[in-house]
Motif scaffolding. Structure first.
Motif, PDB file in Angstrom:
ATOM      1  N   GLN A  63       0.864  -1.184   0.000  1.00 20.93           N
ATOM      2  CA  GLN A  63       0.000   0.000   0.000  1.00 20.93           C
ATOM      3  C   GLN A  63       0.898   1.232   0.000  1.00 20.93           C
ATOM      4  O   GLN A  63       1.907   1.246   0.698  1.00 20.93           O
TER       5      GLN A  63
ATOM      6  N   VAL B  13       0.230   8.608  -1.970  1.00 20.74           N
ATOM      7  CA  VAL B  13       0.843   9.464  -2.984  1.00 20.74           C
ATOM      8  C   VAL B  13       0.200  10.842  -2.897  1.00 20.74           C
ATOM      9  O   VAL B  13      -1.028  10.975  -3.029  1.00 20.74           O
TER      10      VAL B  13
ATOM     11  N   VAL C  99       3.363   6.598  -9.442  1.00 20.98           N
ATOM     12  CA  VAL C  99       2.497   5.426  -9.252  1.00 20.98           C
ATOM     13  C   VAL C  99       3.019   4.242 -10.069  1.00 20.98           C
ATOM     14  O   VAL C  99       3.021   3.102  -9.608  1.00 20.98           O
TER      15      VAL C  99
ATOM     16  N   LEU D  14       5.817   2.757  -8.167  1.00 26.57           N
ATOM     17  CA  LEU D  14       5.310   2.005  -7.015  1.00 26.57           C
ATOM     18  C   LEU D  14       4.730   0.662  -7.474  1.00 26.57           C
ATOM     19  O   LEU D  14       4.952  -0.368  -6.842  1.00 26.57           O
TER      20      LEU D  14
ATOM     21  N   CYS E  53       3.467  -2.598  -5.522  1.00 24.76           N
ATOM     22  CA  CYS E  53       2.386  -1.946  -4.797  1.00 24.76           C
ATOM     23  C   CYS E  53       1.027  -2.245  -5.453  1.00 24.76           C
ATOM     24  O   CYS E  53       0.885  -2.174  -6.667  1.00 24.76           O
TER      25      CYS E  53
ATOM     26  N   ILE F 237      -3.090   2.270  -3.999  1.00 18.80           N
ATOM     27  CA  ILE F 237      -2.591   3.648  -3.918  1.00 18.80           C
ATOM     28  C   ILE F 237      -3.685   4.511  -3.296  1.00 18.80           C
ATOM     29  O   ILE F 237      -4.839   4.455  -3.707  1.00 18.80           O
TER      30      ILE F 237
ATOM     31  N   ILE G 103      -1.579  -2.184 -10.350  1.00 19.78           N
ATOM     32  CA  ILE G 103      -2.419  -1.472  -9.370  1.00 19.78           C
ATOM     33  C   ILE G 103      -3.793  -2.148  -9.340  1.00 19.78           C
ATOM     34  O   ILE G 103      -4.413  -2.362 -10.371  1.00 19.78           O
TER      35      ILE G 103
END
Ligand code: SAH
Ligand code: SF4
Ligand code: F3S
Length: 485
Positions: A185, A188, A222, A225, A230, A233, A267
């Motif tokens: 997690q 941002v 992003v 990430l 990840c 977000i 994501i």
């Protein structure tokens, strides 16, 4: 031996993110992160000023460090974040053993500042444009000892908006997954600061002017990430749904940004906080409805259910307008979970006005409400214009009463989950798990549904960071208790 830093964080998710970024920067230059002040040679507090209570906690923690500093004069103690920006040199007067005070906009240079303090190369003459300290106390240069360092953003009334804005910006995206308690997690930031100046609120002063980050930059962060594994977000802004980036020609709204981030492989979930009722536009609700990765969860604080209080709070809407907005949300996204914030005991709040807030909570059926007792903040419009005239006792009673109404709703709205299977992102061990034996095959874990509901269940630690399904067997107002399938 590497330097060891301990960072304690209070306040909102902005601060959680700032601490993560500050830790990343310090580790880059060789610091080791430790989990207690006793192990550390550098102790940092990332602070919050939104209510008096948050500040009191930090000042007492600082007070408790005094004997340690006396025993170990080379220990470096720093105060960073919103209270650093608000109280500035007054912190050195209240806690003379503090070495450095660093505002949120200066955190990108933290390693350099600590280094300067350590080398004693840190004489920091006070710039003249900081203006008077809060409460109008003159800035007392004489109290400065050569070992102190003060680096903060410019006062909001001190000059050109461009310069002030610049002094509240920090972009250090040196982050790695290892810095986060849940590597899957990430927070941002999409906007800095706030320009709304709600009458009670210190945030526009301590976080500076509203500034939107360019969409391309957010997208790149992003993407990075996601490449690092990840899954979820959370986009951050004080009025996140008011996000607009005009830097690239065509305007990019939050809805447009969500469409772009939705395309990024890896994501799985996108969230955003905190929303302002006035910017809850149909394009945003349509994006939430149409994009499966966007969680149907909206935190959109009402603050009060009484028009006269909303007016004095300078919130910019009436309770009728707030209810219309709720209707629009329910119409477009019937399953959406809506959360709110309320302040009770605001200046002059009558019993009748408070009951209007109770009525709003009763009828709006929020997924949850964060309820706060009004705390007068120096330098705000409310502190200047109105007396903080509701007694602590009445504030406490109103707080408890509103909480009881909300909790009953939480319990009722959790009931339908009984026996249902839900998808959760596993966030980590629960508080109970910390007391379970470290070698245990299964521990109590905590996860969250897309509607931001907390689910507790027993399972192996390997599930942390995974999206899994559990069946709900039990519940209380705040928690669903699940069983692994
Ligand atoms: N930018 C966000 C959050 C602001 S601070 C927003 O606009 O919603 C988080 C919450 O703290 C606010 O929503 C408000 O309910 C509460 N708060 C802010 N100032 C306060 C004060 N002076 N006293 C009590 N609660 C306060
Ligand atoms: Fe504070 Fe209002 Fe800005 Fe939120 S919108 S940060 S409550 S001034
Ligand atoms: Fe507190 Fe600063 Fe957040 S005042 S609520 S930590 S922006």
């Amino acid at each position: 031996m590497p330097h060891r830093v301990y960072i304690q964080t209070v306040g909102c998710q902005m601060n959680v993110l700032d601490s993560e970024l500050a830790a990343a920067d310090l580790m880059q230059v060789g610091y080791e992160l430790v989990h207690s002040p006793r192990e550390a040679d550098t102790i940092l507090y990332n602070t919050c000023s939104v209510r008096q209570h948050a500040e009191d906690k930090i000042y007492s923690a600082l007070g408790r460090l005094k004997p340690l500093k006396q025993k170990r004069p080379d220990l470096i103690i720093g105060v960073m974040g919103c209270m650093a920006q608000k109280d500035r040199d007054a912190i050195f007067r209240r806690a003379p053993h503090v070495d450095l005070v660093v505002g949120p906009g200066q955190l990108g240079r933290l390693p350099e500042f600590i280094d300067r303090v350590r080398r004693g190369d840190n004489l920091s003459p006070l710039p003249t444009d900081f203006g008077p300290a809060p409460g109008g106390e003159p800035v007392a240069r004489a109290v400065f000892q050569p070992s102190k360092l003060l680096e903060i953003g410019l006062d909001r009334a001190s000059g050109r908006r461009k310069d002030i804005s610049e002094s509240f910006k920090t972009f250090n995206v040196n982050r790695t997954a290892a810095m986060r308690s849940v590597p899957h997690q990430a927070l941002v930031r999409i906007a800095f600061g706030c320009d709304r100046f709600c009458a009670y609120c210190v945030v526009p002063r301590v976080r500076g002017p509203e500034q939107n980050r360019p969409a391309a930059e957010i997208e790149e962060e992003v993407r990075r990430l996601a490449d690092g594994g990840c899954l979820e977000i959370t986009l951050l802004g004080q009025t996140v749904n008011g996000y607009r980036d005009d830097s690239g020609g065509a305007t990019v709204r939050l809805s447009d940004l969500l469409h772009r981030l939705h395309e990024i492989a890896g994501i799985r979930r996108l969230k955003f906080v905190t929303n302002h009722p006035n910017y809850m536009t149909d394009d945003l609700l349509a994006a939430m409805r149409d994009l499966p990765k966007v969680s149907p969860y909206l935190h959109v604080p009402a603050q009060s259910g009484a028009n006269e209080i909303l007016r004095r709070m300078k919130r910019g809407y009436t309770v009728e307008q707030y209810r219309e907005m709720l209707e629009r949300i329910r119409e477009k996204i019937p399953q959406a979970a809506v959360a709110s914030d309320f302040i009770v005991g605001f200046c002059g709040e009558t019993e009748e006005e408070f009951q209007q807030t109770v009525e709003l909570v009763r009828t709006a059926r929020f997924k949850n409400s964060f309820i706060f007792k009004y705390s007068s903040r120096p330098g705000t419009k409310a502190a200047e214009l109105y007396a903080d005239d509701i007694s602590e006792e009445v504030k406490r009673r109103r707080n408890n009463e509103l909480l009881a109404v909300q909790n009953a709703i939480c319990l009722e709205d959790n009931q339908p989950y009984l026996g249902r299977t839900v998808e959760i992102l596993v966030e980590g061990p629960s508080k109970v798990a910390r007391k379970q034996p470290p070698g245990a095959a299964t521990v109590q874990l905590v996860g969250r549904t897309v509607h931001d509901r907390i689910v507790v269940f027993d399972g192996p630690r390997e599930l942390i960071g995974k999206i899994i399904e559990v069946t709900i067997e039990k519940l209380d107002p705040f928690t669903l208790f699940g069983k692994l399938l």
